[in-house]
Design an enzyme around this catalytic site. Structure first.
Site, PDB file in Angstrom:
ATOM      1  N   LYS A 206       0.897  -1.262  -0.065  1.00 46.67           N
ATOM      2  CA  LYS A 206       0.093  -0.170  -0.101  1.00 46.67           C
ATOM      3  C   LYS A 206       0.643   1.352  -0.050  1.00 46.67           C
ATOM      4  O   LYS A 206       0.653   2.172  -0.888  1.00 46.67           O
ATOM      5  CB  LYS A 206      -0.988  -0.095   1.233  1.00 46.67           C
ATOM      6  N   GLU A 212      10.439  -4.607   4.578  1.00 52.31           N
ATOM      7  CA  GLU A 212      10.603  -6.009   4.116  1.00 52.31           C
ATOM      8  C   GLU A 212      10.415  -6.021   2.654  1.00 52.31           C
ATOM      9  O   GLU A 212      11.236  -6.625   2.012  1.00 52.31           O
ATOM     10  CB  GLU A 212       9.600  -6.932   4.891  1.00 52.31           C
ATOM     11  N   GLY A 267      -5.092  -2.135   4.880  1.00 52.46           N
ATOM     12  CA  GLY A 267      -4.070  -3.154   4.457  1.00 52.46           C
ATOM     13  C   GLY A 267      -4.948  -4.375   4.705  1.00 52.46           C
ATOM     14  O   GLY A 267      -5.036  -5.196   3.850  1.00 52.46           O
ATOM     15  N   ARG A 268      -5.257  -4.628   5.949  1.00 55.97           N
ATOM     16  CA  ARG A 268      -5.894  -5.924   6.410  1.00 55.97           C
ATOM     17  C   ARG A 268      -7.363  -6.277   5.777  1.00 55.97           C
ATOM     18  O   ARG A 268      -7.956  -7.389   6.016  1.00 55.97           O
ATOM     19  CB  ARG A 268      -5.992  -6.013   7.734  1.00 55.97           C
ATOM     20  N   GLU A 353      -4.738  -6.666  14.893  1.00 57.07           N
ATOM     21  CA  GLU A 353      -4.149  -5.241  14.326  1.00 57.07           C
ATOM     22  C   GLU A 353      -5.568  -4.447  14.329  1.00 57.07           C
ATOM     23  O   GLU A 353      -5.123  -3.078  14.685  1.00 57.07           O
ATOM     24  CB  GLU A 353      -3.645  -5.268  12.949  1.00 57.07           C
ATOM     25  N   HIS A 384      -4.348 -33.275  17.978  1.00 49.66           N
ATOM     26  CA  HIS A 384      -3.426 -34.265  18.511  1.00 49.66           C
ATOM     27  C   HIS A 384      -2.017 -33.410  18.905  1.00 49.66           C
ATOM     28  O   HIS A 384      -0.943 -33.986  19.135  1.00 49.66           O
ATOM     29  CB  HIS A 384      -2.929 -35.211  17.217  1.00 49.66           C
ATOM     30  N   LYS A 505       9.070  -0.155  14.144  1.00 51.21           N
ATOM     31  CA  LYS A 505       9.608   0.248  12.870  1.00 51.21           C
ATOM     32  C   LYS A 505      10.913   1.419  12.914  1.00 51.21           C
ATOM     33  O   LYS A 505      11.871   1.371  12.668  1.00 51.21           O
ATOM     34  CB  LYS A 505       8.734   0.813  11.846  1.00 51.21           C
TER      35      LYS A 505
HETATM   36  O1  F6P Z   1       3.210  -2.407   9.525  1.00 52.32           O
HETATM   37  C1  F6P Z   1       1.873  -3.127   9.563  1.00 52.32           C
HETATM   38  C2  F6P Z   1       1.389  -2.794   8.197  1.00 52.32           C
HETATM   39  O2  F6P Z   1       1.263  -1.313   8.007  1.00 52.32           O
HETATM   40  C3  F6P Z   1       0.075  -3.375   7.879  1.00 52.32           C
HETATM   41  O3  F6P Z   1      -1.146  -2.783   8.507  1.00 52.32           O
HETATM   42  C4  F6P Z   1       0.096  -3.586   6.731  1.00 52.32           C
HETATM   43  O4  F6P Z   1      -1.036  -4.489   6.136  1.00 52.32           O
HETATM   44  C5  F6P Z   1       1.425  -4.146   6.369  1.00 52.32           C
HETATM   45  O5  F6P Z   1       2.135  -3.332   7.344  1.00 52.32           O
HETATM   46  C6  F6P Z   1       2.180  -3.888   5.044  1.00 52.32           C
HETATM   47  O6  F6P Z   1       1.913  -2.456   4.674  1.00 52.32           O
HETATM   48  P1  F6P Z   1       2.103  -2.144   3.190  1.00 52.32           P
HETATM   49  O7  F6P Z   1       1.150  -2.804   2.368  1.00 52.32           O
HETATM   50  O8  F6P Z   1       2.133  -0.530   3.279  1.00 52.32           O
HETATM   51  O9  F6P Z   1       3.357  -2.594   2.572  1.00 52.32           O
END
Ligand code: F6P
Length: 546
Positions: A206, A212, A267-268, A353, A384, A505
């Site tokens: 987003k 990452e 995002g979620r 979240e 199990h 972060k």
């Molecule tokens: O760090 C949390 C977050 O902002 C989530 O809410 C989001 O889904 C995820 O990181 C990934 O964010 P992006 O789509 O901006 O890379």
């Protein structure tokens, strides 16, 4: 404040009376039948049996009173109307518009969104068709065989889970891979067997700033070049899904190959947007549209069904009942359906979240507990492993059993065994086994008896899907989203921000510079400083050995 509402106070007093009841007693005799008939609700091909909960008719009425007094329906209507329900970011939360039709007329902060949504869906359809048909080729003219979605959190969990769930639904498409972790072993393991000339990367973020994702995307780009692609070739191998056009262009992806979405999509809650591009490629656009249609059906149900028959409302109320009144700190999600194996991880982000917060919308403290830990794995595997704790442990853990009426696999006999186990677990949790029953089964060793007793009285919901197909999956996931919304509305939480992820972060950036040796040691607590020194020492030893 919700906790001062008359219904909240009444539920508190009512919860005290629950300590002396056992659900088993409610099922004995003709009451049991009435109870099973009463605490059941159906919508969109989903049946919710919630009879095995620690609730009476009075509890349900008090919970419905709470929903009315907390103005849950008004808050729902505000969300559907595109009002700035995400108050800290002054944004709408209009994921329902992503699965609507243009004529549904949704507006975010007063601006119509239907045409933009339809345009991006059209772009996704053309692209998915081109990749699946082989019309979109890699740099040596061959069709795409493998698609790697690089994203994390909401840009990973939803599409990854849906692709897994529908893996057997699609006619042949490319193989799908998902890379989220900045641990290089994730990307390395994924890319190692792939042929760059027939691999496509979807960089899904987003913000297009997530550490990452950007690290993995950059390394993937280098890999293509090492594998013989020219810089110009990369246009055939990288597309982006984002709200941040400038950052996409700065990364080097042609904005023509960017699939946009909007700040009113959290995002979620985003798998229905262009974030679902990997789903459309994996199963074909027609099935992706069916997923949206199932979700839309659930949206209409949530928006219009009376509270007492409204699935998201009932589940959200039960969640708050267990968390805020009966003290349950976690909820187990047990899909008896192997393709739904990633559902618990998806729900973790969705609920934890969204509602893992201690501050109300008005800035005050919640004082009532908020999002429980959501966890689980597929049944029967969990039986199990950790079900022991749910049957005889000392914590109250409500369980959501999820199963399909039609088999997912056509191997004979398996589905019957699966369903039998699912239903048996709910029954065992409910009934338990008394000492008298243990003895009547022939156990004469008195020392053993207490070990064989099951307290029972442990609650569960059973959610039955007619079948696992895109439409019913869409309905199931929209149900989960709206249930999360109902929880948040009852706790008076802003379910659409996530400030709690920011501090870590922020602190990671200077530590990274210290570990890279590009910045001097910054002040840290003694424990963190020692960890950094230890890592630096290990790095020095590795460089000396190399
Ligand atoms: O760090 C949390 C977050 O902002 C989530 O809410 C989001 O889904 C995820 O990181 C990934 O964010 P992006 O789509 O901006 O890379």
């Amino acid at each position: 404040m919700t906790t001062t509402l008359p219904a909240w106070q009444a539920l508190r007093a009512h919860a005290e009376t629950m300590h002396h009841t056992h659900m088993r007693d409610w099922f004995d005799g003709p009451h049991g039948l009435a109870r099973a008939d009463r605490f059941i609700a159906e919508a969109c091909g989903l049946t919710l049996d919630y009879a095995k909960n620690r609730i009476t008719g009075e509890t349900l009425q008090l919970l419905l009173d709470l929903a009315a007094q907390a103005r849950v329906c008004e808050r729902r209507d505000a969300m559907f109307a595109g009002e700035p329900v995400n108050t800290t970011e002054h944004r709408a939360a209009l994921h329902v518009a992503l699965r609507a039709y243009p004529e549904d007329g949704y507006r975010a902060l007063g601006m119509p969104v239907g045409e933009d949504v339809a345009a991006v869906l059209g772009q996704m359809e053309r692209f998915a068709d081109a990749v699946r048909s082989g019309a979109w080729t890699g740099f040596d003219g061959r069709a795409i065989t493998d698609v790697v979605n690089i994203g994390i959190g909401g840009s990973d969990l939803g599409p990854r889970m849906v692709c897994r769930a529908l893996a057997s639904a699609g006619s042949a498409g490319p193989r799908m891979h998902f890379v989220a972790n900045v641990d290089g072993s994730d990307l390395a393991r994924t890319l190692a067997p792939l042929d760059a000339a027939t691999t496509l990367v979807i960089v899904c973020s987003k913000t297009f700033t997530t550490l990452e994702t950007m690290a993995n995307a950059g390394t993937a780009r280098d890999w293509f070049v090492q594998q013989g692609a020219s810089r110009a070739d990369l246009a055939r191998h990288f597309v982006a899904v984002s709200t941040n056009r400038d950052a996409v262009a700065a990364f080097g992806i042609d904005p023509a190959n960017m699939f946009p979405f909007w700040d009113w999509v959290g995002g979620r809650f985003s798998l229905w947007s262009a974030v679902g591009l990997s789903i459309a490629v994996a199963v074909g656009f027609a099935r992706f549209r069916k997923l949206l249609d199932g979700a839309r059906a659930m949206d209409l149900h949530f928006a219009s069904a009376p509270a007492a028959q409204n699935l998201p409302m009932l589940l959200g109320l039960l969640d708050v009942w267990y968390r805020s009144f009966l003290g349950a700190g976690s909820r187990c999600v047990a899909p008896y359906c192997e393709p739904l194996e990633l559902l618990p991880a998806f729900l973790q982000q969705l609920e934890m979240e969204s509602n893992g917060k201690s501050v109300r919308l008005d800035g005050g403290s919640i004082q009532a507990g908020s999002a429980p830990v959501v966890w689980g794995t597929t049944g029967t595997n969990g039986q199990h492993a950790y079900f022991q704790m749910m049957h005889q442990g000392s914590q109250l853990v409500p369980v959501d059993f999820i199963a399909t009426l039609e088999p997912v696999s056509d191997l004979p006999g398996h589905h019957t065994k699966l369903l039998a186990n699912c239903f048996a677990q709910g029954e065992a949790l409910l009934r338990g086994r008394t000492a008298a029953e243990v003895r009547s089964e022939g156990v004469s060793d008195e020392a053993l008896v207490p070990h064989l007793v099951f307290e029972g009285n442990r609650p569960s919901n059973t959610l039955l899907l007619r079948r696992l197909d895109p439409w019913h999956l869409g309905a199931l996931l929209a149900l989960a989203e709206h249930r999360t919304f109902v929880q948040g509305a009852l706790w008076q939480i802003n379910s659409f921000d996530q400030w709690g992820v920011e501090l870590g972060k922020k602190l990671a950036a200077p530590i990274q510079r210290e570990l890279e040796g590009t910045a001097a040691a910054a002040p840290h607590d003694a424990s963190t400083a020692a960890l950094i020194r230890r890592a630096q020492a290990a790095q020095s030893a590795q460089s000396a050995a190399a």
